[in-house]
Design a protein around this motif. Structure first.
Motif, short mmCIF file in Angstrom:
data_model
loop_
_atom_site.label_atom_id
_atom_site.label_comp_id
_atom_site.label_asym_id
_atom_site.label_seq_id
_atom_site.Cartn_x
_atom_site.Cartn_y
_atom_site.Cartn_z
N HIS A 276 0.84 -1.20 0.00
CA HIS A 276 0.00 0.00 0.00
C HIS A 276 0.88 1.26 0.00
N GLU A 277 1.90 1.27 0.86
CA GLU A 277 2.80 2.43 0.91
C GLU A 277 3.54 2.62 -0.42
N HIS A 280 1.49 4.44 -2.93
CA HIS A 280 1.54 5.91 -2.85
C HIS A 280 2.70 6.44 -3.67
N GLU A 358 -5.74 7.15 -1.06
CA GLU A 358 -5.77 5.92 -0.26
C GLU A 358 -6.42 4.77 -1.05
N HIS A 402 -8.24 9.24 5.53
CA HIS A 402 -8.43 7.86 5.07
C HIS A 402 -9.92 7.58 4.95
ZN LIG Z 1 -2.04 5.30 2.61
#
Ligand SMILES: [Zn+2]
Length: 416
Positions: A276-277, A280, A358, A402
């Motif tokens: 997930h990071e 980004h 997100e 989020h």
């Molecule tokens: Zn995030």
């Protein structure tokens, strides 16, 4: 004074909206406290759900107090003459010049810091401690505070001196020069943060060899991501909350896991959180955020460049300027006090962009890692961090960076 009334109206509206939003959130969370939402019923116990509700409400209650107190302090500094008194007192002692302006800003920061202290203390040793999250000792708290002050002085004072020089000597385009200096300063901070600043507060050690490291290296290869290393940080020194983040720019990029995250999650879940990071990064969110922040500081400085030469800006907020002499410190002080009142109304724009990012990062994680592993990691983190699963929709729209838990999980389930 027209500007005085505009300021009062904006302040009342922002304080009123903050209060209203927090009350909505308190009521919504309290209303759903009795039972775990259906979609989480198999994974989250009623006791954990109620703990999250109580924790959320305790933080919001303190926020209500802070909101009202902050408004009084702001009125005290501006319309009731606090900043004017401080400025005149320092002028009497030091006379006009760069030193007087630096001391004005330092005193303002110092007074604001002291007024904030009871709230920071109450958060850490009141609320966080009551819910079992605090791992900080008062000694560490004061050590952190002193290090923070020393760091702010070492980095901030030279910057402040340079900006005040530019304001005093570089003509009506001082704000453009200041923007360039500010942008370079921020790039420097990004570069220094992982290797110089962060180690002042935490210990970092390389992630140990083992199944987790192998798995993560394979993920980095799949995502075609080059990094200067994987680190574990002793986040448990201060808090039980777990997290992971990216830091640094260019080739100096690092990935940092809180030790508390690795303790709580299975290797596959840690991988999904990291994916997930990485999302980004790969979806250009980090670059976009940086560009937006540079554009915003450009606009803010252009506004400051204009209003700092307008007498109504000072008289309207209760201070007497010296428009033919050194005035930069006073303009900066006033702007830093007042700009957040007007900036508050733009909060939902930032929140909206952040929630969109997100979702995109979750989608990326589902493609490169596993949606179901990310779901189970998120539910564990919601539970461990006592995040509410039932936020108020309007509160979320306004503030949340989020997506609310149920929407985020439902979005991920489409890829599972
Ligand atoms: Zn995030």
């Amino acid at each position: 004074m027209t500007f005085t009334w505009i300021f009062i109206a904006a302040l009342l509206l922002s304080v009123g909206m903050r209060h209203w939003l927090a009350m909505r959130q308190i009521r919504h969370v309290a209303l759903h406290r009795a039972s775990v939402p259906n979609e989480f019923a198999s994974r989250v116990s009623l006791a954990d759900h109620q703990k999250a509700a109580d924790y959320t409400i305790a933080k919001l209650r303190l926020g209500l107090l802070e909101n009202a107190f902050g408004a009084f302090v702001l009125i005290g500094f501006t319309l009731l003459g606090g900043l004017e008194w401080l400025n005149q007192t320092l002028l009497n002692v030091l006379g006009p010049g760069i030193a007087q302006q630096i001391l004005l800003l330092v005193s303002l920061a110092f007074i604001s810091g002291i007024l904030d202290l009871p709230f920071t203390w109450k958060k850490q040793f009141g609320i966080e401690a009551a819910f079992g999250f605090n791992r900080m000792t008062p000694r560490l708290f004061w050590l952190d505070t002193l290090k923070g002050i020393a760091l702010a002085a070492a980095l901030g004072l030279p910057l402040l001196w340079l900006v005040l020089e530019l304001m005093a000597t570089s003509g009506s385009y001082w704000w453009l020069w200041t923007w360039i200096v500010w942008t370079l300063f921020n790039a420097l901070l990004l570069w220094l943060f992982p290797t110089v600043i962060a180690p002042l507060f935490n210990k970092f050690k390389a992630l140990e060899d083992g199944p987790l490291k192998t798995q993560i290296e394979q993920l980095l290869k799949r995502c075609d991501f080059a990094s200067q290393g994987l680190f574990v940080m002793d986040g448990s020194k201060r808090s039980a909350h777990g997290n992971a983040y990216f830091t640094g720019i260019g080739k100096a990029k690092r990935i940092v896991f809180f030790d508390t995250l690795i303790e709580k999650l299975e290797p596959l879940e840690v991988e999904a959180v990291l994916a997930h990071e990485l999302g980004h990064f790969k979806r250009q969110h980090i670059r976009k955020r940086l560009l937006v922040s540079f554009a915003l500081s450009f606009v803010m400085l252009a506004i400051l460049g204009w209003i700092s030469s307008q007498p109504w800006f000072y008289f309207g907020l209760g201070v007497t300027p010296d428009l033919n002499g050194y005035n930069g410190g006073l303009a900066l002080a006033l702007f830093m006090l007042v700009a957040p009142v007007f900036g508050f109304f733009f909060t939902p724009l930032g929140s909206l962009a952040s929630r969109k990012h997100e979702y995109e990062a979750d989608h990326f994680a589902a493609q490169k890692s596993s949606a179901s592993a990310l779901i189970s990691a998120l539910v564990k983190l919601y539970q461990d961090n006592a995040s509410t699963l039932t936020p108020d929709p309007i509160y979320t729209t306004f503030y949340s960076s989020h997506p609310p838990a149920p929407l985020r999980i439902a979005h991920l389930q489409r890829f599972a």
